[in-house]
Design an enzyme around this catalytic site. Structure first.
Site, PDB file in Angstrom:
ATOM      1  N   GLU A  35      -9.569  45.099  26.618  1.00 36.02           N
ATOM      2  CA  GLU A  35      -9.837  43.668  26.699  1.00 36.02           C
ATOM      3  C   GLU A  35      -8.948  43.106  27.806  1.00 36.02           C
ATOM      4  O   GLU A  35      -7.732  43.320  27.789  1.00 36.02           O
ATOM      5  CB  GLU A  35      -9.508  42.989  25.373  1.00 36.02           C
ATOM      6  CG  GLU A  35     -10.379  43.435  24.209  1.00 36.02           C
ATOM      7  CD  GLU A  35      -9.964  42.771  22.907  1.00 36.02           C
ATOM      8  OE1 GLU A  35     -10.120  41.531  22.797  1.00 36.02           O
ATOM      9  OE2 GLU A  35      -9.470  43.470  22.010  1.00 36.02           O
ATOM     10  N   ARG A 266      -2.866  55.584  16.953  1.00 34.47           N
ATOM     11  CA  ARG A 266      -2.406  55.016  18.216  1.00 34.47           C
ATOM     12  C   ARG A 266      -0.951  55.424  18.469  1.00 34.47           C
ATOM     13  O   ARG A 266      -0.268  55.944  17.587  1.00 34.47           O
ATOM     14  CB  ARG A 266      -2.545  53.494  18.204  1.00 34.47           C
ATOM     15  CG  ARG A 266      -1.712  52.787  17.156  1.00 34.47           C
ATOM     16  CD  ARG A 266      -1.962  51.297  17.203  1.00 34.47           C
ATOM     17  NE  ARG A 266      -1.208  50.589  16.167  1.00 34.47           N
ATOM     18  CZ  ARG A 266      -1.250  49.279  16.002  1.00 34.47           C
ATOM     19  NH1 ARG A 266      -2.012  48.536  16.797  1.00 34.47           N
ATOM     20  NH2 ARG A 266      -0.545  48.704  15.043  1.00 34.47           N
ATOM     21  N   LYS A 276       0.177  42.812  22.805  1.00 33.13           N
ATOM     22  CA  LYS A 276       0.040  42.054  24.047  1.00 33.13           C
ATOM     23  C   LYS A 276       0.393  40.580  23.842  1.00 33.13           C
ATOM     24  O   LYS A 276       0.925  39.930  24.751  1.00 33.13           O
ATOM     25  CB  LYS A 276      -1.387  42.196  24.591  1.00 33.13           C
ATOM     26  CG  LYS A 276      -1.646  43.517  25.290  1.00 33.13           C
ATOM     27  CD  LYS A 276      -2.952  43.532  26.038  1.00 33.13           C
ATOM     28  CE  LYS A 276      -4.122  43.745  25.141  1.00 33.13           C
ATOM     29  NZ  LYS A 276      -5.387  43.960  25.886  1.00 33.13           N
TER      30      LYS A 276
END
Length: 676
Positions: A35, A266, A276
Site C-alpha cells: 500500500e 511476518r 508505518k
C-alpha cells in the site's frame, strides 16, 4: 563449501504439490502488493524476498502492484520510494500494476453482485453497524436495510457513485451471513463514500472499494497463482475465497485461474517498530529527520546508513519462511552487514575522539608515505598510502597514565604498535591548567616499521592503535548512531506509548579526523574505520565537507547490556551459575556441521558474540582438537578470527593452526581459515 540442497519451505511444498497435481509451470505468477501509504521497512523485505525469490526459483513473473484504495493516506512519493527500494534490493518486477486501474472492473462486478442479491446498500451509522456485528461468541443481527430491493440498491449505489450523498451516509455491504463464526464474513463493507483526490485517478471517483474486496479481485484480474501474505490475513482467507468464487462465475472465460491465498509469519525484529503509522509519527514529530533517517528501519534508512542489498537479502534468507510468529534479534541483521562489509569494505583510519601524540625522537618535518592494505579479505583490493609524521592523533580512550595489566593500549612505560607503522613507548604527558591531557609524548623504535623485514618489525607487542597524521588529517563530521529504541519490544506495552522508549542517545555528532585517502570517497562508499566499525559517506557530503554515518560497530555492544533473565529456580550459591564462554563455544561447535546453512549462520553469530569474552589462553588448547571433531575446530577458528580483529598478535601456534585448517578436508573449516 560444498553446495548443499536446501530443503523446501512450506510455501514451496504447496507450489510443488500444485505442479504435481497438474498446474502448468507457465501459470505460476506471484506479486508483491504494497500500500503506498509509507516507505517500505525491514519487515517488508521478507515478503519481497519470498515473492521475488519464488519468481527467481521458478522463472515466473512477479508483479509489483500498488493496492491504492485509500487516497486519504496515499501519495506518489511513496510509490516512487517503494519502486526505488525494490530495485535497489536487486529485484525486477514483470508488470507495474495498480488496484486503481481496476476500479471500473470492480464496479462492474459489484453491479452484478447487487443484481444477484449478494450486495446491498446500508444506510446505518458506523456505530449502529458495529453494534449489530456481534462478537466472536455472539451472532450478529441483520441490518434493517438488508432486504432492500435490487432496484433500490442499484439506484442508491449509482447515486453514491455520482456524488449525491455525503460521506458516511451510505455504504455497500456484501450479503453473506451475519451468524458466521468468522466475523469478517458478517456482511463486510465493499464500498464507502470518500471525497479525496486520488494520486492516479484524480477526482474521477468518490466511492472507493475496501481492501478485502479490492485485493483478492486484483489478484484474480492479474491471474496470480499464489497470493502470499502475512499471518494476520489468515482469517481473511474465507472472505478472499467468497469474493473470488462469486466473481469467477462472471469472468471465468476471461480469467480462468483462481488465485490461492497462503500465509506466512511476518518478520518481527527486536528494538524495532514495524508499524508505518508509528514510523510516520516519528517523522511528523521530528524525532528523526525523515523516512530515510539512518536510525529508521526503512529500506531507505538502512541504505543511507550503509547497509547493502547483499546483507539484507542474506538476513531474510537466514531467517527463512515460517508459519508461526516470532521475534528475530536485531543482532542477526547487524551480523549480516558486518559479515558483508568485512569482505568488501576498504580499511582506513579515522580518529573520532582525538588527542595529540608527539613522537619526540622522530625527525621534525619528516614525512613518510606508508603502505596500507585496503582489505585483507580481498586479495585484489590493492593498497593505498598513508602519510606518517612526528605528530599524530590517536583516540583519547587508547591512552591511560596508569593502567592495569589488562589494558593493552598505550600507557607510560609500555609499548604498542601504530597500525602499518612503528612500535612506540609512552614517556610523559602535557596537561592544561585543568589537568586535562593535551599531548602524549612517546618514543619510537626506528627499526620496527611494519613490513620492513627487520627483526624489530616482527617483534610482538600486545596492542595496536590506529592514528592519523595531524599535518595531513582531514576534518570530517561523523554521525554515530545507536538503536532508536532502548526497549526490545517498544510497541508491545499496553500501558505505555512506544514513544516513551525512544533512545535519547540514538545520535551523536562528532568532529573527527580521517586520513587524506578518504577525500576521494563518494556518497554511498563504505569503509571500515579500523578498530571502530563500519562507516559510509552520507548524501549530505559536499566538496568542502565529508560526512560519515556509522553503519555498525565491529562487535555487538548491546549484548553486554541486556539484563540477564531472572531464574525461577536459581542454582545454589556454591554451584557455578554460568559456564565460561569457551565452554559455550565448544558446545555450539559440536553440532555445527550437522546444521543447515541458516542455523550455521545464527550459530556463527553466537560464537562471535561469545568470543568477545574469551582470552587467548582459553582458546589455544582447542588448536589441538582431534581432526574428527570438525565442528569444534570450526568454532575455534571463528573465535580466533574475532580475537585477531581485536588486536591479538599472531604467533607460531596460530599460524600453524590456520595452515593445518587450510589443508583440511572439511570445506567449512577451510572457508573460515581463508577468511582469517
Amino acid at each position: 563449501m560444498s553446495e548443499e540442497t536446501k530443503s523446501l519451505n512450506f510455501i514451496e511444498h504447496i507450489i510443488e504439490e500444485d505442479l504435481a497435481n497438474g498446474m502448468s509451470k507457465n501459470d505460476l505468477r506471484f506479486r508483491f502488493p504494497p500500500e503506498p501509504n509509507g516507505y517500505l521497512h525491514i519487515g517488508h523485505t521478507k515478503a519481497i524476498g519470498i515473492s521475488f525469490g519464488l519468481g527467481e526459483k521458478y522463472n515466473a513473473p512477479v508483479n509489483l502492484r500498488f493496492d491504492d484504495t485509500n487516497p486519504a493516506k496515499e501519495e506518489q512519493e511513496y510509490v516512487d520510494a517503494i519502486k526505488r527500494d525494490i530495485a535497489w534490493l536487486g529485484y525486477q518486477w514483470a508488470s507495474e500494476c495498480y488496484s486503481s486501474d481496476y476500479f471500473q472492473q470492480l464496479y462492474d462486478w459489484t453491479i452484478q453482485l447487487i443484481k444477484d442479491g449478494k450486495a446491498y446498500v446500508d444506510s446505518q451509522s458506523s456505530e449502529e453497524m458495529a453494534a449489530q456485528k456481534g462478537t466472536p461468541t455472539e451472532v450478529g443481527t441483520n441490518s434493517p436495510y438488508r432486504d432492500r430491493s435490487v432496484e433500490e440498491n442499484l439506484d442508491l449505489f449509482q447515486r453514491m457513485k455520482n456524488g449525491e450523498f455525503e460521506a458516511g451516509t451510505h455504504v455497500l455491504r456484501a450479503k453473506i451471513d451475519m451468524e458466521d463464526p468468522n466475523m469478517l464474513m458478517r456482511d463486510p463493507l465493499m464500498y464507502r463514500i470518500l471525497y479525496a483526490h486520488h494520486h492516479r485517478t484524480g477526482n474521477d471517483w468518490c466511492i472507493y472499494p475496501m481492501y478485502d474486496w479490492t485485493h483478492g479481485e486484483s489478484d484474480y484480474i492479474e491471474q496470480i497463482s499464489h497470493s502470499l501474505c502475512s499471518l494476520e490475513f489468515k482469517p481473511h482467507r474465507k472472505l478472499y475465497d467468497w469474493f473470488k468464487e462469486n466473481v469467477f462465475e462472471y469472468s471465468k472465460n476471461e480469467f480462468p485461474l483462481q488465485p490461492k491465498q497462503r500465509e506466512f509469519a511476518r518478520l518481527n525484529l527486536s528494538y524495532t517498530i514495524m508499524s508505518k503509522r508509528k514510523l510516520l509519527k516519528l517523522v511528523e514529530d521530528k524525532i528523526v529527520s525523515g523516512w530515510d533517517d539512518p536510525r529508521m528501519p526503512t529500506i531507505s534508512g538502512l541504505r543511507r546508513r550503509g547497509y547493502t542489498p547483499t546483507a539484507i537479502r542474506k538476513f531474510v534468507d537466514t531467517v527463512g519462511v515460517a508459519k508461526r510468529e516470532n521475534v528475530i534479534d536485531v543482532s542477526l541483521l547487524e551480523f549480516c552487514i558486518r559479515e558483508d562489509l568485512n569482505k568488501t569494505a576498504n580499511r582506513v583510519m579515522g580518529v573520532l575522539n582525538p588527542v595529540k601524540l608527539v613522537i619526540s625522537n622522530y625527525p621534525e618535518g619528516k614525512v613518510e608515505m606508508l603502505e596500507a592494505e585496503n582489505n585483507p579479505e580481498d586479495a585484489n583490493s590493492g593498497t593505498h598510502e598513508v602519510p606518517f609524521s612526528r605528530e599524530l592523533y590517536i583516540e583519547k580512550e587508547d591512552f591511560k597514565e596508569e593502567a592495569g595489566s589488562k589494558f593493552f593500549r598505550l600507557t607510560l612505560g609500555k609499548e604498542v604498535r601504530l597500525k602499518n607503522a612503528y612500535i612506540i613507548k609512552g614517556e610523559n604527558v602535557v596537561k592544561d591548567e585543568d589537568g586535562n591531557i593535551t599531548e602524549i609524548h612517546c618514543t619510537y623504535d626506528t627499526d620496527s616499521l611494519s613490513g620492513s623485514g627487520t627483526e624489530a618489525s616482527v617483534r610482538k607487542v600486545k596492542g595496536t592503535l590506529h592514528w592519523v597524521s595531524t599535518a595531513h588529517a582531514v576534518q570530517a563530521e561523523v554521525r554515530v548512531y545507536d538503536r532508536l529504541f532502548s526497549d526490545e519490544a517498544p510497541g508491545n506495552h499496553k500501558d505505555k506509548d512506544f514513544m516513551e522508549f525512544v533512545n535519547p542517545d540514538s545520535l551523536s555528532v562528532v568532529n573527527a579526523f580521517v586520513e587524506p585517502y578518504l577525500t576521494e570517497a563518494k556518497v554511498g562508499d563504505r569503509f571500515q574505520f579500523q578498530r571502530l566499525g563500519y562507516f559510509c559517506v552520507d548524501e549530505d557530503t559536499t566538496a568542502d565537507k565529508l560526512i560519515f554515518n556509522k553503519t555498525v560497530g565491529l562487535r555487538d555492544t548491546w549484548a553486554k547490556q541486556k539484563p540477564k533473565p531472572v531464574q525461577n529456580n536459581p542454582k545454589p550459591q556454591n554451584q557455578q551459575s554460568t559456564r565460561p564462554a569457551i565452554e559455550e563455544i565448544k558446545k555450539l561447535g559440536k553440532k555445527y556441521t550437522n546444521y543447515p546453512a541458516e542455523k550455521q549462520e545464527i550459530t556463527k553469530a553466537k560464537i562471535q558474540e561469545l568470543a568477545e569474552k574469551v582470552p587467548y589462553e582459553d582458546l589455544e588448547p582447542l588448536f589441538a582438537t582431534a581432526t574428527k571433531k570438525a565442528g569444534t575446530r570450526i568454532a575455534a577458528m571463528i573465535t580466533l578470527g574475532v580475537l585477531l580483529k581485536n588486536g591479538q598478535e599472531r604467533n607460531e601456534n596460530i599460524n600453524d593452526f590456520i595452515a593445518k585448517a587450510l589443508d583440511d578436508k572439511n570445506d567449512l573449516l577451510v572457508a573460515e581459515a581463508q577468511q582469517i
